[in-house]
Design a protein around this motif. Structure first.
Motif, PDB file in Angstrom:
ATOM      1  N   ALA A   1       0.837  -1.216   0.000  1.00 52.98           N
ATOM      2  CA  ALA A   1       0.000   0.000   0.000  1.00 52.98           C
ATOM      3  C   ALA A   1       0.868   1.261   0.000  1.00 52.98           C
ATOM      4  N   LYS A   2       0.471   2.245  -0.792  1.00 55.16           N
ATOM      5  CA  LYS A   2       1.212   3.518  -0.816  1.00 55.16           C
ATOM      6  C   LYS A   2       0.482   4.600  -0.035  1.00 55.16           C
ATOM      7  N   LEU A   3      -0.834   4.491   0.033  1.00 55.25           N
ATOM      8  CA  LEU A   3      -1.659   5.513   0.697  1.00 55.25           C
ATOM      9  C   LEU A   3      -2.650   4.845   1.631  1.00 55.25           C
ATOM     10  N   MET A   4      -3.022   5.561   2.674  1.00 61.70           N
ATOM     11  CA  MET A   4      -4.132   5.082   3.512  1.00 61.70           C
ATOM     12  C   MET A   4      -5.031   6.284   3.810  1.00 61.70           C
ATOM     13  N   ILE A   5      -6.329   6.081   3.625  1.00 64.43           N
ATOM     14  CA  ILE A   5      -7.275   7.158   3.913  1.00 64.43           C
ATOM     15  C   ILE A   5      -7.987   6.861   5.228  1.00 64.43           C
ATOM     16  N   LEU A   6      -8.121   7.876   6.060  1.00 67.63           N
ATOM     17  CA  LEU A   6      -8.899   7.764   7.294  1.00 67.63           C
ATOM     18  C   LEU A   6      -9.791   8.992   7.404  1.00 67.63           C
ATOM     19  N   ASN A   7     -10.825   8.900   8.247  1.00 62.43           N
ATOM     20  CA  ASN A   7     -11.770  10.015   8.343  1.00 62.43           C
ATOM     21  C   ASN A   7     -12.521   9.956   9.681  1.00 62.43           C
ATOM     22  N   TYR A   8     -12.155  10.890  10.582  1.00 62.02           N
ATOM     23  CA  TYR A   8     -12.836  10.980  11.889  1.00 62.02           C
ATOM     24  C   TYR A   8     -13.001  12.433  12.293  1.00 62.02           C
ATOM     25  N   PRO A   9     -14.167  12.831  12.841  1.00 60.67           N
ATOM     26  CA  PRO A   9     -15.424  12.101  12.905  1.00 60.67           C
ATOM     27  C   PRO A   9     -15.805  11.582  11.520  1.00 60.67           C
ATOM     28  N   ASN A  10     -16.376  10.387  11.523  1.00 60.90           N
ATOM     29  CA  ASN A  10     -16.487   9.615  10.300  1.00 60.90           C
ATOM     30  C   ASN A  10     -17.820   9.805   9.573  1.00 60.90           C
ATOM     31  N   ASN A  11     -17.717   9.837   8.282  1.00 68.08           N
ATOM     32  CA  ASN A  11     -18.872   9.722   7.402  1.00 68.08           C
ATOM     33  C   ASN A  11     -18.716   8.375   6.686  1.00 68.08           C
ATOM     34  N   PRO A  12     -19.611   7.439   6.760  1.00 66.02           N
ATOM     35  CA  PRO A  12     -20.986   7.567   7.227  1.00 66.02           C
ATOM     36  C   PRO A  12     -21.241   7.146   8.675  1.00 66.02           C
ATOM     37  N   THR A  13     -20.279   6.535   9.379  1.00 66.15           N
ATOM     38  CA  THR A  13     -20.640   5.874  10.650  1.00 66.15           C
ATOM     39  C   THR A  13     -20.781   6.845  11.816  1.00 66.15           C
ATOM     40  N   ALA A  14     -20.318   8.100  11.655  1.00 65.90           N
ATOM     41  CA  ALA A  14     -20.385   9.129  12.699  1.00 65.90           C
ATOM     42  C   ALA A  14     -19.480   8.781  13.895  1.00 65.90           C
ATOM     43  N   ALA A  15     -18.578   7.802  13.713  1.00 63.77           N
ATOM     44  CA  ALA A  15     -17.685   7.404  14.807  1.00 63.77           C
ATOM     45  C   ALA A  15     -16.575   8.438  15.000  1.00 63.77           C
ATOM     46  N   VAL A  16     -15.953   8.400  16.179  1.00 64.24           N
ATOM     47  CA  VAL A  16     -14.855   9.335  16.467  1.00 64.24           C
ATOM     48  C   VAL A  16     -13.595   8.553  16.834  1.00 64.24           C
ATOM     49  N   ALA A  17     -12.449   9.214  16.678  1.00 66.55           N
ATOM     50  CA  ALA A  17     -11.168   8.526  16.898  1.00 66.55           C
ATOM     51  C   ALA A  17     -10.529   8.960  18.204  1.00 66.55           C
TER      52      ALA A  17
END
Ligand SMILES: Cc1ncc(COP(=O)(O)O)c(C=O)c1O
Length: 389
Positions: A166-182
């Motif tokens: 893998a060359k890239l990793m995408i993350l997203n928090y607060p998350n769309n769609p799950t609304a979870a937080v990191a």
């Protein structure tokens, strides 16, 4: 006409089915409450509107601002990051404006992914991640987000072979769609993982300013070592309700930003000057608009979640984002539940499967209508569920 095959690789089918259904229902005169699209119904601060309207009357406002935009905007981003997250950024090398974070998130793949190269993408995930990767013919390594882990990925499920390629990793928090937080610990794990496998981390931080119940989302860049491995994408769309006035910015690793700038400078000529100036005013302004947004979405969240629970549909209250992620009741498939609910009750949600296979079994509710409409949507859901019993 012979179209490029890449058109077929975009995840359009579920969205076009939904759009088609919506159109049919509208034509048949059905009164719809559309909670599907994450486009804010709230307005930006008055000062933002004022800058756009005043500056757009000036002759010199119509020049190209070019990819790096104006220095005052980059400075305003760096100052905002310092004040909000206590993160130091060099406005010359560590800040890049984008025409909405979607612009940055789609073009980042062009800077790293050759045909067949791999990227780790959350599943369920905001569609541009998979689509952006598909447009450069990259290989997707899905990163499952599951309820049992509070929708934080378990990095240990990524095989050494996959992590190594893998060359890239995408993350997203607060998350769309799950609304979870990191958590801070999770971001620390991510930095170690990325450093070990030489992966560039792209953290999509579109919802850091939408949080409830005292929770304050952090920036990935607050983690030690994060700037060595990655960048963070921020959006003024939800933070300042400026979604149509396309503006966002990317911050962090200077080499990554330089590469993104090179790609974008061959594609666009920068953001409209009055929008950049309005962005400065928004970033320098008080947090009043942010508090107001949070209050508004919190009230809507409570009406929706409490009302649905009273109607027998169990779900939990999210700590962040403008969405509720709810398990599909009655063991239905997410797409058929959404179609039935739209047809019978006129309430439109997004089936979880539209965000990836791990989204099956859930629906996403966008809190994008006022309290009265949300109450009405809950009433309709209650009627729908009672009829299904
Ligand atoms: C997680 C996430 N990232 C990025 C975006 C794109 O936002 P922008 O308007 O900044 O392009 C959205 C928009 O809904 C989003 O939900």
């Amino acid at each position: 006409m012979e179209f490029a095959t890449r058109l077929n690789t975009l995840q359009t089918s579920i969205y076009s089915q939904l759009a088609e259904l919506k159109r049919e229902l509208q034509l048949s005169g059905k009164d719809l409450i559309d909670l599907s699209i994450g486009s804010p119904d709230l307005s930006p601060p008055h000062s933002v509107k004022q800058v756009i309207s005043q500056l757009s009357l000036e002759d010199h406002a119509y020049d190209y601002t070019l990819t790096r935009g104006i220095p005052e905007f980059r400075e305003a981003c760096a100052n905002w990051y310092k004040k909000r997250f206590n993160v130091d950024l060099n406005p010359e090398t560590e800040v890049l404006p984008v025409m909405g974070s979607q612009d940055g998130l789609s073009h980042i793949f062009w800077a790293f992914i050759n045909k067949g190269d791999a990227a780790i993408i959350p599943d369920p995930g905001y569609p541009i991640y998979s689509d952006g990767l598909a447009l450069v013919e990259g290989e997707k390594i899905p990163l499952p987000l599951e309820e049992r882990n509070n929708y934080l990925p378990d990095l240990s499920v990524i095989s050494v072979a996959n992590a190594s390629k893998a060359k890239l990793m995408i993350l997203n928090y607060p998350n769309n769609p799950t609304a979870a937080v990191a958590s801070h610990e999770f971001f620390q794990e991510v930095v170690e993982f990325a450093a070990k496998y030489n992966i560039v981390v792209c953290h999509d931080a579109a919802y850091t300013e939408l949080a409830f119940d005292g929770y304050k989302p952090m920036s990935f860049l607050q983690t030690e070592g994060a700037k060595e491995v990655g960048v963070e994408f921020h959006s003024l769309s939800k933070t300042f309700n400026m979604a149509g006035a396309r503006l966002g910015f990317v911050v962090g690793n200077a080499k990554v930003l330089k590469a993104l700038e090179t790609i974008k400078s061959n594609i666009d000529y920068g953001t409209f000057r009055p929008i950049l100036k309005a962005g400065i005013v928004a970033l320098q302004g008080s947090r009043e608009i942010i508090d107001r947004n949070q209050n508004t979405y919190k009230k809507r969240r409570d009406i929706w979640v409490e009302g649905c629970i009273r109607a027998g549909w169990q779900m939990s209250k999210p700590k962040g984002s403008m969405f509720v992620w709810a398990p599909v009741p009655k063991n239905l498939k997410s797409l058929s539940f959404v179609k039935d609910l739209a047809t019978e009750a006129g309430v439109i949600l997004v089936p979880g499967v539209a965000f990836g296979e791990y989204g099956e079994g859930y629906v996403r509710v966008g809190l994008v209508k006022d309290e009265e409409k949300i109450k009405e949507a809950v009433r309709r859901v209650r009627g729908f569920l009672t009829n299904k019993d």
